[in-house]
Each structure stands twice: as structure tokens, then as C-alpha cells.
Scaffold this active site. Structure first.
Site, mmCIF file in Angstrom:
data_model
loop_
_atom_site.group_PDB
_atom_site.id
_atom_site.type_symbol
_atom_site.label_atom_id
_atom_site.label_comp_id
_atom_site.label_asym_id
_atom_site.label_seq_id
_atom_site.Cartn_x
_atom_site.Cartn_y
_atom_site.Cartn_z
ATOM 1 C CB ALA A 117 -0.924 -0.007 1.215
ATOM 2 N NE ARG A 119 -1.768 1.297 5.537
ATOM 3 C CZ ARG A 119 -2.672 0.681 4.794
ATOM 4 N NH1 ARG A 119 -3.183 1.317 3.750
ATOM 5 N NH2 ARG A 119 -3.062 -0.551 5.064
ATOM 6 C CE1 TYR A 120 1.987 -0.238 6.493
ATOM 7 C CE2 TYR A 120 0.741 -1.148 4.650
ATOM 8 C CZ TYR A 120 0.862 -0.884 5.997
ATOM 9 O OH TYR A 120 -0.132 -1.260 6.867
ATOM 10 C CB THR A 121 5.941 2.096 -1.189
ATOM 11 O OG1 THR A 121 4.818 2.856 -1.653
ATOM 12 C CG2 THR A 121 5.569 0.622 -1.161
#
Length: 814
Positions: A117, A119-121
Site C-alpha cells: 500500500a 502508506r508503506y512505500t
């Protein structure tokens, strides 16, 4: 529009206009790349937003969610997934030949795994992506209002790189689609430089540099015809194959392996491995023991371990045909030219890029010239001030205020307002002698720059020279070696034989016309005098008539009692691993007429010009025809021999002109004569007398009599023996021959006779479908068939059941 005002409209016209508006919106603003910078709007907006946020290659990574939010909020009012997916693709080294986004985290894989997602990368621009945005602040491109008129966004990026061909593009619009393959940057730079120097060059000249597509996943391109068609017309098909090699036992320390190290573009590796495993499991491809994915950070590696009898080339051919180890890339070089979709050939695409770069450099030069002239104007004023320093200082000191000082400066020294203001803004430290020299030096440099820019704008060839210089710079910095190898040999359409491994088969045909093939390994070797194994569950009133051993690639020639010949491939005969399967009716393979039946069959590997086909009838007639005459037998069959009345064709063998043949009869007679005694005849002609028969005797078989070999005779009662060929005197054809087997009641008549050697094994079949596989001869007489004289009765080689009888036998080499 006035609220409450109703205006009738034609629904057909409204739908037509609305759909046309939608179609043009998709074509121009979503699905197709611009020929100038090679980007679709979403990619352009992502790169511009990241640059605006300062996410350059030498800065820290920032969250992908921040980038997506920036693009959505300012430029791209669509779903967040469309923006994130587009950004992810620009960060995948297996999707883009030259990545534009440097991603950190899980950005998906060649196995089709989804990215993490947003928000993680995290992400930032690559150094190469910065080349697409260079000079964007120098009025090089037009800007347009964003979706809510609150900001401006570029209509195109001033790209120093030929992105359209470098990274390619794909997209589906309304009524049209684009599919442009990626290319090697080094080759493109060389081709564009050549085109600038030789604007009248042809396609062949450009293809000296641009060899063809260069996919990020490597692989092999088969042939150049598809490439040339795509570059000439904008349309074409490029066949891409995986890179694979066969590792032998010495390399692997185990079985042979097919190792795949590169895949065709856009092939999902996990799906490919599953597909190969499924084809092996369902026996659609034989010879595969195991499929493993051994890919790691070092690179892609798929291992296909083969069985002991697996033939690597046939397995690869099957994989190329039935899996995505070989794919076709359909080229459609469609791009927007002046906001209109146009199909481009290679030269047109390169020319559009050159024209675009000319425009960018021209606009940049005009911007820089304007700035240089403005600066020169200021420096001229400062120079006047330095030349009249005391007077100007005195004027300023006695002026009532700044406005008065400005007006007096403009009036007394003929200065512009900008020059007068610059003098008033001059810091006292700039009056030092060193600073004075700096101003004078800067003025001289500015004059040189103005002269250079004016000359540049007046000379288009110098602008083109700058385009070449830019290309040389990006080539030196980002150019690399080609990944995709182009093979000169084009696509070879696989024949069915190319997909079938060589395998030894036992082919049987029953009296009622049921034919089948079974792998020879199904029958284990037995000693003579055994009971054998059942090879078929025959119906009532049916029995095995013929048995032979053939390779799956052999042609099986079928001869009928009426003298016709049919040809089928061995692999076309249905195969069954069950020995007792009945097979398929021969009428399903060859069109036999009423009361026509198969009386002989032989296997042929090659149809040589030098060899002959020797045919014999039950009445003792023989005929010699070139084997090559039967290389192409039509599906309806050919007439092989014109038969005498009440006679039928019983057998055929392949022989050389300097060899001898032997005919063997049911009553135990045989004749041995040279092939040369038979003249070569046309295909549809009749034969000549081969042996003179007595009483009700008929010919049982014929074969080539080679020195050092043995004549094997087997009777209906299961008796058999070997007799050296040398014991048969060489005679002239048409004689009555000599005794070859002493036929009595217990032995039964001769069922079949063939010439064999010590290395042969024989498969003897009975009418009820029982087969025994036994060696021809060994030192141990208990295991092999005994060598005896011509006038003997032989020994038991198979014990048929009561009411059963031997009908034929086949020879094979282990």
C-alpha cells in the site's frame, strides 16, 4: 444556463456528441502518449509533482502517499489507485526499460505480486527522470490551468531523452490503441544523431543503429521481418522467446535440466511455472520430472528438470508452442501529434523528437537572450555610474528623496528607470576597485553570451548541433548495452513432429482392422518358450495380424490387398499405455474401400533416392520401385503395384541396389536373389516373377538378406529357428527355391520370416493378442533362439494356447 429553462434536444444528437466528447477526452487526455515527451498525462503529472516537491535523485525518499495526494489534489482528479499504479510501474525494472521513479519498499514483482500500500512505500525521482524536467523553468514549454484553474501544469515536459521509443507505451483508447515497444537508449541516440546529419536517410540506414526493441526482461527476438514492418509502417509483429539453455549432467551433477534465465516482456513468471507444471501433470508434455523457481536477488532462474528419456529440444519446442516462453508483441506506434492520434513509422517518430528538441532549445535560448539583454541593460547603467562616480554620489547626496534622485539620474545621464534604480540599489562595497572589475567583466561576458545566443537563433544548424551534444551527453551518462538479443533466423512454425519426442513404439494391427501403438518398454524381456503377455483384448473373430516396431517420427507405410499404399505418421496412431487396449479402427486413419484390407506395413525413417521399395505378392510376384516415389502419399492413397487377378500384396521391404532379398513361403520354401534382378519400375506398374510356387503354397514374407545375419522363421505352432544367411545359395529370381523349414503338423505352417542379427530382439504375436519379447540369440541357448540348419524343425519360442496361433513377429534393437 437559466434555472427552470427547459430546452428540447434530440437524444440521438446528444448521445453522439457526448460520446464523441468522452472519446476525445480519453484519446487526448488519458490513454495515448504525446510524441514529444512520450508520456501520458498521469505520468507527466506525477513527475512534475515530484519535481515540484523537490524529490530529486540526491534527496531522501518520501512516502508514496504524499506523492499521490499531491498529484490528486493539484493536477489529476481521478482515483488514487490510477495514480499509484502508474507511479509503481515507473519504478519497476521489469516494466520500464529505464526507470523514472526510484522506489523503496515492495513495488511488486515479475510474479504478479501486488505492490505494498502507498502508506508503506517511498519514492523519489531517478537521475534519468531529472533529464525530462531540465529547463522547465525557462519558458521551454506551455503551461495550462489545472482542473480547477487554481494552478498551472505543463502541457509537455522538455525531455532531453526520446522517451516515447526509449520506454515505449501501451494504452487503450476509444476505437484505437497504442503498443510501442521499449528501445535501447544508446541505439536511439546514435540513430537521432545520424538522422540530424542525414535528414534524407532511409529506414535501412536508421536500422543500422536501432536494431529493434530492447525489452527490460531481455529474451530473444526471432527474425527481423516483423521489426522492419513495424519501423516502416508503424504496425508489425515481433516474436519474443525466453532465453533458455540445456544443462547436462556434468554441469548439474544430476539429470539434464532446461534453465530459463530471461522471459519475454510482460510474462508472469509464477503463472508460467504453474502452466508448465500443469502441462507435465496432464501428460500434454512428456519428459518433465520437476519444475522449480530458483530466482533470487542474483536474477531470474527457472529450472525444468528432465526425466531420463526426456529430449530437451522437443520439450522446449512444446513449451514454446503451449506456454508463454514464446510470445508475440504486436507493435502499433500510435501517439498524439498536435493532439491528434497518428500512427508513426520509425523515422517520423525520431523526426518529431528532433523538431521538439529544436523548439525547446530555441525557446530556452530566447528566454536566456531576453534575460541576458535585461542584465546587460542594467550593467550598462552601472558602468555609467562607475565612470561618473563622484558626480552621481554628489547628486544622490543632495537629492531630496529617492524619487528625486532617480529622476535626476535619468535626466542627467540618460538612464532608464531600471538603470537608475539599479544605481540607487548599488551597495557601497561595490564601489571598490575589485568590484568595479567584476562588473566590467560580467558586462563583457554578457555581451559575448548575447552574441552567441543571437547567432544561435539565427542559425538552425547550430540548434541541431546542440541537440546532438545533448544526445551525446545523455548517451555517455545513461547509455547501456542491449538486453534483448535479435536472432537473424525468423520464426519457425513447428511441425507436429518437432513437438513429439523420439520414442520406440510397438504398432499392432488386427484382422478386423484395429490399430494401436504401445511403448516398447511396456514389454519386459523374456526367455524363449515363455507364454508371453497379452497385448490386446481381441473381439470375437478378431486376431492380431501385424506387429512391428517404429519410432514416433517414422512414416508408417500401409499396403493393401489391392496394391494401394497409404502413409501415416507413427505418432498419429493412437497411443495407449495399456497393453490390452483394442486401439482404433484403421478406417479412421486411412480411407479403405469396401473389402479392402491392410496386408503389410513397414516403418520408414527417410525416403532416400538411392534406396528401393521391394514389394511381393502372395502369388510370388515381385516389384522394385524408388522409395522416394512414396515420399508424398496423398490422403486418398496411391497405387503401388498393379496386381494379377486373384493375387494380393503381402509385404514390402527397403533395400539398396547392391543388396539381396529373400522370399519365404508358408510351406517352408525360400529363394535368395539379388535386388539387381528386379528392374526399377514406375509406381503403378505390375511386377515380375520372384518365386515359383507349388500347389497351394503362398509367400509368407520377404526381407533383405545381409551377410552375417540370420533368417528367423516362426511357425503358427510357436516353433522357430535361426539359420545363417550364408546357408541360402544365391539364385536367380523365378526359381522354386530351397527348403528353409521342415513343416509338419506339430509345427504348423510358417507364419512369418525375417532376417535378423544377434543384437535384435523379437516380439512374437499370436492371433489372440499375446506377445512375447525375447532376444534373438545369446551364448546361452536356453535364453535365445537356437541357430539350426535349413531343413530342421526348430524349437519352441512361444507356447500359444490351444486354439491360438502365431501370426507375425517384429524385430527391434534395444
Amino acid at each position: 444556463m437559466v434555472i427552470g429553462n427547459t430546452r428540447p434536444i434530440n437524444i440521438e444528437d446528444e448521445m453522439k456528441n457526448s460520446y464523441m466528447d468522452y472519446a476525445m477526452s480519453v484519446i487526448v487526455s488519458r490513454a495515448l502518449p504525446d510524441v514529444r515527451d512520450g508520456l501520458k498525462p498521469v505520468h507527466r503529472r506525477i513527475l512534475y509533482a515530484m519535481s515540484d516537491l523537490g524529490m530529486h535523485y540526491n534527496t531522501s525518499y518520501k512516502k508514496s502517499a504524499r506523492i499521490v495526494g499531491e498529484v490528486l489534489g493539484k493536477y489529476h482528479p481521478h482515483g488514487d489507485s490510477s495514480v499509484y499504479d502508474a507511479m509503481v510501474r515507473m519504478a519497476q525494472n521489469f516494466s520500464l526499460r529505464y526507470m523514472l521513479v526510484d522506489g523503496q519498499g515492495n513495488f511488486g514483482s515479475v510474479d504478479g505480486d501486488p505492490p505494498a500500500a502507498m502508506r508503506y512505500t517511498e519514492a523519489r525521482l531517478t537521475r534519468l527522470a531529472g533529464e525530462l524536467l531540465v529547463d522547465i523553468d525557462k519558458d521551454t514549454v506551455e503551461f495550462m490551468p489545472n482542473f480547477d484553474d487554481s494552478l498551472k501544469e505543463p502541457t509537455v515536459l522538455p525531455s532531453r531523452l526520446p522517451v516515447l521509443l526509449m520506454n515505449g507505451a501501451s494504452g487503450i483508447a476509444v476505437g484505437m490503441a497504442t503498443n510501442i515497444p521499449p528501445h535501447n537508449l544508446t541505439e536511439l541516440c546514435d540513430a537521432i544523431s545520424y538522422l540530424i546529419d542525414n535528414p534524407e536517410c532511409g529506414l535501412e540506414d536508421l536500422m543500422q543503429f536501432v536494431k529493434g526493441p530492447d525489452f527490460p526482461t531481455g529474451g530473444l527476438i526471432l527474425g527481423r521481418d516483423g521489426i522492419k514492418s513495424a519501423y516502416a509502417t508503424g504496425h508489425g509483429k515481433v516474436v519474443v522467446r525466453a532465453r533458455a539453455h540445456v544443462a547436462d549432467v556434468a554441469e548439474t551433477g544430476a539429470r539434464r535440466q532446461i534453465i530459463i534465465s530471461e522471459l519475454p516482456y510482460q510474462v508472469n513468471k509464477a503463472d508460467l511455472v504453474k502452466r508448465i507444471a500443469m502441462l507435465s501433470r496432464e501428460r500434454k508434455i512428456n519428459g518433465i520430472a520437476e519444475v522449480r523457481d530458483e530466482s533470487d536477488r542474483q536474477g531470474l532462474r527457472v529450472v525444468i528438470e528432465l526425466k531420463r528419456d526426456g529430449e530437451p529440444q522437443q520439450i522446449l519446442n512444446n513449451l514454446y508452442k503451449h506456454t508463454n516462453l514464446q510470445t508475440s508483441f504486436f507493435v502499433n506506434m500510435l501517439a498524439l501529434v498536435n493532439n491528434r492520434p497518428v500512427v508513426l513509422n520509425l523515422k517520423e517518430a525520431l523526426n518529431h523528437y528532433v523538431a521538439f528538441r529544436q523548439e525547446i532549445i530555441t525557446r530556452r535560448s530566447k528566454f536566456e537572450l531576453k534575460a541576458a539583454r535585461a542584465r546587460a541593460h542594467i550593467l550598462e547603467g552601472l558602468k555609467i555610474a562607475l565612470d561618473n562616480l563622484d558626480a552621481i554620489i554628489n547628486l544622490i547626496r543632495h537629492a531630496e528623496n529617492a524619487d528625486t534622485a532617480r529622476r535626476e539620474l535619468m535626466s542627467r545621464f540618460e538612464l532608464s528607470q531600471l538603470q537608475a534604480q539599479a544605481i540607487l540599489d548599488l551597495q557601497l562595497r561595490r564601489l571598490a576597485n575589485l568590484e568595479r572589475q567584476k562588473i566590467l567583466g560580467e558586462y563583457a561576458d554578457i555581451l559575448k553570451q548575447i552574441s552567441y545566443l543571437e547567432d544561435l537563433l539565427a542559425n538552425p544548424r547550430k540548434v541541431l548541433s546542440l541537440v546532438k551534444d545533448d544526445l551525446a551527453e545523455v548517451k555517455a551518462r545513461y547509455g547501456d548495452a542491449r538486453r534483448t538479443e535479435i536472432q537473424s533466423q525468423g520464426v519457425i512454425e513447428f511441425r507436429e513432429e518437432d513437438l513429439i519426442p523420439h520414442q520406440s513404439m510397438v504398432v499392432t494391427l488386427t484382422e478386423r482392422g484395429f490399430i494401436k501403438r504401445v511403448p516398447t518398454e511396456v514389454y519386459r524381456l523374456q526367455h524363449r518358450a515363455g507364454r508371453g503377455k497379452s497385448i490386446i483384448k481381441t473381439r470375437e473373430a478378431d486376431s492380431v495380424r501385424f506387429i512391428m516396431v517404429a519410432d514416433t517420427h517414422d512414416s508408417v507405410l500401409l499396403f493393401t490387398n489391392r496394391g494401394k499404399i497409404f502413409s501415416i505418421k507413427c505418432h498419429e496412431i493412437p497411443c495407449d499405455l495399456l497393453r490390452t487396449a483394442k486401439g482404433i479402427a484403421i478406417i479412421n486413419l486411412v480411407p479403405l474401400a469396401e473389402n479392402e484390407r491392410i496386408t503389410s506395413m513397414i516403418a520408414v525413417s527417410r525416403f532416400d533416392e538411392e534406396t528401393s521399395l521391394i514389394m511381393a505378392t502372395s502369388g510370388g510376384e515381385c516389384k522394385r520401385t524408388k522409395l522416394s516415389d512414396f515420399a508424398a502419399v496423398r490422403s486418398s492413397g496411391l497405387l503401388a503395384m498393379d496386381l494379377p487377378k486373384n493375387d494380393e500384396l503381402i509385404g514390402a521391404v527397403i533395400a539398396g541396389a547392391d543388396e539381396n532379398i529373400i522370399l519365404i513361403t508358408h510351406n517352408g520354401r525360400s529363394i535368395h536373389f539379388p535386388v539387381a534382378d528386379l528392374r526399377v519400375s514406375q509406381r503403378a506398374s505390375g511386377g515380375v516373377r520372384g518365386i515359383t510356387l507349388e500347389g497351394d503354397d503362398r509367400v509368407a514374407g520377404l526381407d533383405v538378406a545381409r551377410p552375417g545375419h540370420f533368417v528367423l522363421v516362426v511357425t503358427t505352432g510357436g516353433y522357430g529357428k535361426l539359420t545363417a544367411v550364408e546357408e541360402y545359395p544365391l539364385q536367380r529370381r523365378a526359381g522354386s527355391g530351397v527348403l528353409t523349414f521342415k513343416v509338419v503338423d506339430k509345427t504348423g505352417k510358417v507364419a512369418a520370416g525375417k532376417v535378423v542379427d544377434r543384437e535384435h530382439q523379437v516380439m512374437i504375436a499370436t492371433a489372440e493378442g499375446v506377445v512375447i519379447r525375447t532376444p534373438v540369440g545369446t551364448e546361452d541357448q536356453e535364453k535365445g533362439i537356437i541357430v539350426m540348419g535349413r531343413s530342421t524343425q526348430g524349437v519352441i519360442v512361444i507356447r500359444p494356447d490351444e486354439n491360438d496361433r502365431v501370426v507375425n513377429f517384429a524385430t527391434m534393437v534395444e
